[in-house]
Design an enzyme around this catalytic site. Structure first.
Site, PDB file in Angstrom:
ATOM      1  N   ASN A   1       1.319  -3.368  -2.609  1.00  0.00           N
ATOM      2  CA  ASN A   1       0.694  -3.751  -1.348  1.00  0.00           C
ATOM      3  C   ASN A   1       0.202  -2.550  -0.542  1.00  0.00           C
ATOM      4  O   ASN A   1      -0.680  -2.693   0.308  1.00  0.00           O
ATOM      5  CB  ASN A   1       1.686  -4.557  -0.507  1.00  0.00           C
ATOM      6  CG  ASN A   1       1.202  -4.777   0.900  1.00  0.00           C
ATOM      7  OD1 ASN A   1       0.271  -5.542   1.129  1.00  0.00           O
ATOM      8  ND2 ASN A   1       1.812  -4.091   1.868  1.00  0.00           N
TER       9      ASN A   1
ATOM     10  N   LYS B   1     -10.788  -0.785  -3.344  1.00  0.00           N
ATOM     11  CA  LYS B   1     -10.299  -2.139  -3.597  1.00  0.00           C
ATOM     12  C   LYS B   1     -10.981  -2.754  -4.812  1.00  0.00           C
ATOM     13  O   LYS B   1     -10.356  -3.495  -5.581  1.00  0.00           O
ATOM     14  CB  LYS B   1     -10.508  -3.011  -2.359  1.00  0.00           C
ATOM     15  CG  LYS B   1      -9.564  -2.661  -1.210  1.00  0.00           C
ATOM     16  CD  LYS B   1      -8.103  -2.687  -1.623  1.00  0.00           C
ATOM     17  CE  LYS B   1      -7.163  -2.584  -0.430  1.00  0.00           C
ATOM     18  NZ  LYS B   1      -5.737  -2.532  -0.838  1.00  0.00           N
TER      19      LYS B   1
ATOM     20  N   ASP C   1       5.821   8.261  -0.880  1.00  0.00           N
ATOM     21  CA  ASP C   1       4.366   8.445  -0.877  1.00  0.00           C
ATOM     22  C   ASP C   1       3.849   7.897  -2.197  1.00  0.00           C
ATOM     23  O   ASP C   1       4.080   8.491  -3.258  1.00  0.00           O
ATOM     24  CB  ASP C   1       4.032   9.929  -0.737  1.00  0.00           C
ATOM     25  CG  ASP C   1       2.529  10.217  -0.761  1.00  0.00           C
ATOM     26  OD1 ASP C   1       1.741   9.260  -0.957  1.00  0.00           O
ATOM     27  OD2 ASP C   1       2.150  11.388  -0.604  1.00  0.00           O
TER      28      ASP C   1
ATOM     29  N   TYR D   1     -13.027   2.506   1.109  1.00  0.00           N
ATOM     30  CA  TYR D   1     -12.141   1.340   1.107  1.00  0.00           C
ATOM     31  C   TYR D   1     -12.702   0.233   0.208  1.00  0.00           C
ATOM     32  O   TYR D   1     -11.982  -0.310  -0.642  1.00  0.00           O
ATOM     33  CB  TYR D   1     -11.945   0.823   2.531  1.00  0.00           C
ATOM     34  CG  TYR D   1     -10.946  -0.306   2.624  1.00  0.00           C
ATOM     35  CD1 TYR D   1      -9.594  -0.069   2.425  1.00  0.00           C
ATOM     36  CD2 TYR D   1     -11.353  -1.608   2.904  1.00  0.00           C
ATOM     37  CE1 TYR D   1      -8.661  -1.094   2.498  1.00  0.00           C
ATOM     38  CE2 TYR D   1     -10.437  -2.644   2.987  1.00  0.00           C
ATOM     39  CZ  TYR D   1      -9.092  -2.383   2.787  1.00  0.00           C
ATOM     40  OH  TYR D   1      -8.180  -3.404   2.854  1.00  0.00           O
TER      41      TYR D   1
ATOM     42  N   ASP E   1       7.663   2.722   1.927  1.00  0.00           N
ATOM     43  CA  ASP E   1       6.529   3.020   2.783  1.00  0.00           C
ATOM     44  C   ASP E   1       6.707   4.457   3.246  1.00  0.00           C
ATOM     45  O   ASP E   1       7.805   5.017   3.161  1.00  0.00           O
ATOM     46  CB  ASP E   1       6.481   2.074   3.991  1.00  0.00           C
ATOM     47  CG  ASP E   1       5.081   1.905   4.577  1.00  0.00           C
ATOM     48  OD1 ASP E   1       4.537   2.905   5.092  1.00  0.00           O
ATOM     49  OD2 ASP E   1       4.551   0.786   4.528  1.00  0.00           O
TER      50      ASP E   1
END
Length: 256
Positions: A92, A165, A65, A161, A39
């Site tokens: 994720n 997705k 990153d 977003y 992360d």
């Protein structure tokens, strides 16, 4: 004691600083996997590791990153050097990068690209990096974490977003067909709204009592899920029981 389903396997989990990523990393560690978690939120990542160690679990954590292909390749190479294999990749990392819903004419190119970088580019770069190692073993599992926003619209109103997705879901299907000949499955978990991190907590509060009730009324089970619900779906896709399932999107949303 129940046999650990992923004993000896190496699992990479991105976006592991909180929420879904933390729950997924811990779940695999409980199941005996060698977990490599990453992360950009080093403080949250440290807490993920601390909580794991408190429970007697071991995690390798690195600041990465996911939108930087060089950093991604280096992280995967380190994991392979340390364990000799990559069995499972969980893409994720994602989110809205602190953005809120605004009219389309107010969105800058940088805002648009920032959300694609973490939600789509990262999944592509990691899949690209692990594919040769999985092909060499003629086995592997790639699980991408999308969102109900990728199948419909985003509750946030953020155009990038919803688009990112949806793109990630398209990538899932395409890679499933490309990599299937090597015994590699590629699947996708599409969570519904879960109060799993500071961003979703702010979103929940912004709805107010009336909006919260409306959201719950639209769920068949009339309740929100948890990060563990998402982790359970990921573990299923990574398990032997899902060996003949690929290119699929599993909505984990309490029923819509």
């Amino acid at each position: 004691m129940t046999a650990q389903r992923f004993a000896g396997q190496t699992v990479i989990v991105t976006g592991a600083a909180h929420g879904f990523g933390r729950a997924i990393a811990h779940a695999f560690a409980w199941e005996g996997a060698n977990v490599w978690a990453c992360d950009m939120n080093t403080e949250g990542l440290g807490e993920t590791a601390r909580l794991a160690h408190h429970d007697g679990l071991t995690l390798q954590t690195r600041a990465v990153d996911v939108g930087d292909s060089t950093a991604v390749a280096a992280f995967v190479a380190e994991a392979v050097a340390g364990t000799g294999r990559i069995d499972v990749l969980v893409n994720n990392a994602g989110g809205v990068r602190g953005q809120v819903g605004r009219p389309i004419e107010d969105i800058s190119p940088a805002d648009w690209q920032a959300i694609f970088a973490v939600n789509v580019d990262g999944a592509f770069f990691f899949a690209q990096a692990v594919a040769p190692h999985m092909k060499a073993r003629t086995s592997g599992r790639i699980i991408n974490i999308s969102s109900g926003a990728g199948l419909g619209i985003s509750l946030t109103g953020i155009q990038a977003y919803a688009s990112a997705k949806a793109a990630q879901i398209g990538l899932t299907r395409q890679l499933a067909h490309e990599l299937g000949a090597w015994g590699i499955t590629v699947n996708n978990v599409a969570p519904g709204f879960v109060r799993s991190n500071p961003t979703t907590e702010r979103q929940w509060e912004s709805y107010g009592e009336e909006g919260q009730k409306k959201l719950l009324d639209g769920i068949a089970l009339k309740r929100l899920g948890t990060s563990e619900d998402i982790a359970n779906a990921v573990l299923f896709f990574a398990s032997e029981q899902a060996g003949w399932i690929t290119g699929q999107i599993l909505s984990v949303d309490g029923g819509k």
